[in-house]
Design an enzyme around this catalytic site. Sequence first.
Site, PDB file in Angstrom:
ATOM      1  N   GLU A   1       0.802  -1.239   0.000  1.00  0.00           N
ATOM      2  CA  GLU A   1       0.000   0.000   0.000  1.00  0.00           C
ATOM      3  C   GLU A   1       0.825   1.274   0.000  1.00  0.00           C
ATOM      4  OE1 GLU A   1      -2.741  -0.544   3.271  1.00  0.00           O
ATOM      5  OE2 GLU A   1      -3.605  -2.335   2.363  1.00  0.00           O
TER       6      GLU A   1
ATOM      7  N   ASN B   1       2.051  -5.252  -3.140  1.00  0.00           N
ATOM      8  CA  ASN B   1       0.637  -5.530  -2.864  1.00  0.00           C
ATOM      9  C   ASN B   1      -0.114  -4.233  -2.578  1.00  0.00           C
ATOM     10  OD1 ASN B   1      -1.413  -7.616  -2.200  1.00  0.00           O
ATOM     11  ND2 ASN B   1      -1.260  -6.845  -0.089  1.00  0.00           N
TER      12      ASN B   1
ATOM     13  N   HIS C   1     -10.345  -5.662  -2.839  1.00  0.00           N
ATOM     14  CA  HIS C   1     -11.463  -5.404  -1.918  1.00  0.00           C
ATOM     15  C   HIS C   1     -12.494  -4.603  -2.708  1.00  0.00           C
ATOM     16  CE1 HIS C   1      -9.316  -6.826   1.605  1.00  0.00           C
ATOM     17  NE2 HIS C   1      -8.277  -6.086   1.275  1.00  0.00           N
TER      18      HIS C   1
ATOM     19  N   GLU D   1      -6.399 -10.484  -1.515  1.00  0.00           N
ATOM     20  CA  GLU D   1      -7.271 -10.208  -0.358  1.00  0.00           C
ATOM     21  C   GLU D   1      -8.725 -10.069  -0.811  1.00  0.00           C
ATOM     22  OE1 GLU D   1      -5.792  -6.883   1.957  1.00  0.00           O
ATOM     23  OE2 GLU D   1      -3.705  -7.502   1.699  1.00  0.00           O
TER      24      GLU D   1
ATOM     25  N   ASP E   1     -12.420  -9.772  -1.389  1.00  0.00           N
ATOM     26  CA  ASP E   1     -13.765  -9.812  -0.796  1.00  0.00           C
ATOM     27  C   ASP E   1     -14.643  -8.858  -1.597  1.00  0.00           C
ATOM     28  OD1 ASP E   1     -12.898  -7.333   0.394  1.00  0.00           O
ATOM     29  OD2 ASP E   1     -12.492  -8.343   2.289  1.00  0.00           O
TER      30      ASP E   1
HETATM   31  O1  G3I Z   1      -5.686  -8.001  18.639  1.00  0.00           O
HETATM   32  C1  G3I Z   1      -6.195  -6.781  19.136  1.00  0.00           C
HETATM   33  C2  G3I Z   1      -6.914  -7.001  20.439  1.00  0.00           C
HETATM   34  O2  G3I Z   1      -5.988  -7.455  21.393  1.00  0.00           O
HETATM   35  C3  G3I Z   1      -7.555  -5.685  20.863  1.00  0.00           C
HETATM   36  O3  G3I Z   1      -8.295  -5.883  22.015  1.00  0.00           O
HETATM   37  C4  G3I Z   1      -8.468  -5.166  19.766  1.00  0.00           C
HETATM   38  C5  G3I Z   1      -9.089  -3.825  20.122  1.00  0.00           C
HETATM   39  O4  G3I Z   1      -9.247  -3.004  18.991  1.00  0.00           O
HETATM   40  O5  G3I Z   1      -7.710  -4.987  18.591  1.00  0.00           O
HETATM   41  C6  G3I Z   1      -7.145  -6.193  18.131  1.00  0.00           C
HETATM   42  O6  G3I Z   1      -6.384  -5.912  16.986  1.00  0.00           O
HETATM   43  C7  G3I Z   1      -7.108  -5.665  15.807  1.00  0.00           C
HETATM   44  C8  G3I Z   1      -6.660  -6.682  14.757  1.00  0.00           C
HETATM   45  O7  G3I Z   1      -7.260  -6.388  13.524  1.00  0.00           O
HETATM   46  C9  G3I Z   1      -6.997  -8.111  15.145  1.00  0.00           C
HETATM   47  O8  G3I Z   1      -8.383  -8.279  15.203  1.00  0.00           O
HETATM   48  C10 G3I Z   1      -6.829  -4.271  15.341  1.00  0.00           C
HETATM   49  O9  G3I Z   1      -7.397  -3.337  16.246  1.00  0.00           O
HETATM   50  C11 G3I Z   1      -7.387  -4.045  13.955  1.00  0.00           C
HETATM   51  O10 G3I Z   1      -6.938  -2.772  13.475  1.00  0.00           O
HETATM   52  C12 G3I Z   1      -6.894  -5.117  13.021  1.00  0.00           C
HETATM   53  O11 G3I Z   1      -7.483  -4.912  11.753  1.00  0.00           O
HETATM   54  C13 G3I Z   1      -6.823  -5.520  10.691  1.00  0.00           C
HETATM   55  C14 G3I Z   1      -6.430  -4.483   9.661  1.00  0.00           C
HETATM   56  O12 G3I Z   1      -5.829  -5.118   8.548  1.00  0.00           O
HETATM   57  C15 G3I Z   1      -5.455  -3.471  10.249  1.00  0.00           C
HETATM   58  O13 G3I Z   1      -4.899  -2.657   9.276  1.00  0.00           O
HETATM   59  C16 G3I Z   1      -7.752  -6.551  10.062  1.00  0.00           C
HETATM   60  O14 G3I Z   1      -7.969  -7.619  10.966  1.00  0.00           O
HETATM   61  C17 G3I Z   1      -7.151  -7.090   8.768  1.00  0.00           C
HETATM   62  O15 G3I Z   1      -8.112  -7.869   8.081  1.00  0.00           O
HETATM   63  C18 G3I Z   1      -6.742  -5.929   7.872  1.00  0.00           C
HETATM   64  O16 G3I Z   1      -6.143  -6.459   6.714  1.00  0.00           O
HETATM   65  C19 G3I Z   1      -5.721  -5.500   5.748  1.00  0.00           C
HETATM   66  C20 G3I Z   1      -4.469  -6.028   5.088  1.00  0.00           C
HETATM   67  O17 G3I Z   1      -3.494  -6.321   6.060  1.00  0.00           O
HETATM   68  C21 G3I Z   1      -3.920  -5.047   4.072  1.00  0.00           C
HETATM   69  N1  G3I Z   1      -4.936  -4.665   3.111  1.00  0.00           N
HETATM   70  C22 G3I Z   1      -6.199  -4.203   3.673  1.00  0.00           C
HETATM   71  C23 G3I Z   1      -6.769  -5.224   4.654  1.00  0.00           C
HETATM   72  C24 G3I Z   1      -8.110  -4.803   5.188  1.00  0.00           C
HETATM   73  O18 G3I Z   1      -8.018  -3.629   5.939  1.00  0.00           O
END
Ligand code: G3I
Length: 302
Positions: free
Chosen positions: A127, A168, A205, A234, A236
């Site tokens: 990104e 990516n 996406h 990725e 969806d």
């Molecule tokens: O694990 C913590 C947890 O301990 C905490 O209590 C909770 C509270 O907010 O957060 C949890 O972490 C979260 C994590 O996902 C696991 O669930 C983060 O806040 C959250 O920001 C994170 O989001 C991820 C996101 O990337 C962050 O940028 C998504 O799961 C994930 O699907 C998403 O994936 C990205 C790719 O890496 C790059 N391309 C876009 C894609 C979608 O956004």
Amino acid sequence: ESTLGAAAAQSGRYFGTAIAAGRLGDSAYTTIANREFNMVTAENEMKIDATEPNRGQFNFTNGDRVYNWAVQNGKRVRGHTLAWHSQQPGWMQALSGSSLRQAMIDHINGVMNHYKGKIYAWDVVNEAYADSGGGRRDSNLQRTGNDWIEVAFRTARAADPAAKLCYNDYNIDNWTWAKTQGVYNMVRDFKARGVPIDCVGLQSHFNSNSPYNSNYRTTIQSFAALGVDVQITELDIQGGSATTYANVVNDCLAVPRCTGITVWGVRDTDSWLGSGAAPLLFDGNGNKKPAYTSVLNALNGG
Ligand code: G3I
């Protein structure tokens, strides 16, 4: 064939999913994931904040959980991701200039060395392009100098010569968009100058602001013509249209160098978008959705 992975394998391709370590104890989840998919991407566990929470102190606990689950179940693994403006640990966010540049290099070496020889393809840089205008995204990494991306790729090649090295990004699916052209021009320049790059990841996406467009096949063909593999990394689709899912699969199948497709989660309830978006192939109860059937049929050539 009766599963996504086996159906994709008929043409030498893979069909993958994002896996979250925290869901590996959910047997409904692992049953579907193990049955259907033959490539795995860690949804968050191999990112910078997860793997190097303190500078120079690497933590592969959760990354290895995902990796080991995949390999023990006969699947390959995509690595995601080594250099990104987002999900940086606090110590990295606080760096700039040459110390940030060195931290990026050290991070790539530390993570790739741990997984050396074990990863099919790494999303080396994620990104890095701006959402409009066709230029680079402003970030602390970009402010270290425009050459940060090629430095990341050269570092990665030296760290693990067996891994394919991918750039990516999202919203580079529509061929007419400036962001797509910006990334295309970077890849063309890298190939011309011998900067090591093997693949482009189209995150794909799709939603109402960035819908699937029939020029997607042109995008895939155009990147492939530069001499790189294309991977849909990725996928969806908000709303989960079966027709759109089939179009995406057929566009990949039409291009020999489109080597595989990964959906970004197993069930709608596992999606980063929330289950209301219904963007995946299985519903929250683990039932196959119409989109699942259309993807399977497309992979089976029908
Ligand atoms: O694990 C913590 C947890 O301990 C905490 O209590 C909770 C509270 O907010 O957060 C949890 O972490 C979260 C994590 O996902 C696991 O669930 C983060 O806040 C959250 O920001 C994170 O989001 C991820 C996101 O990337 C962050 O940028 C998504 O799961 C994930 O699907 C998403 O994936 C990205 C790719 O890496 C790059 N391309 C876009 C894609 C979608 O956004």
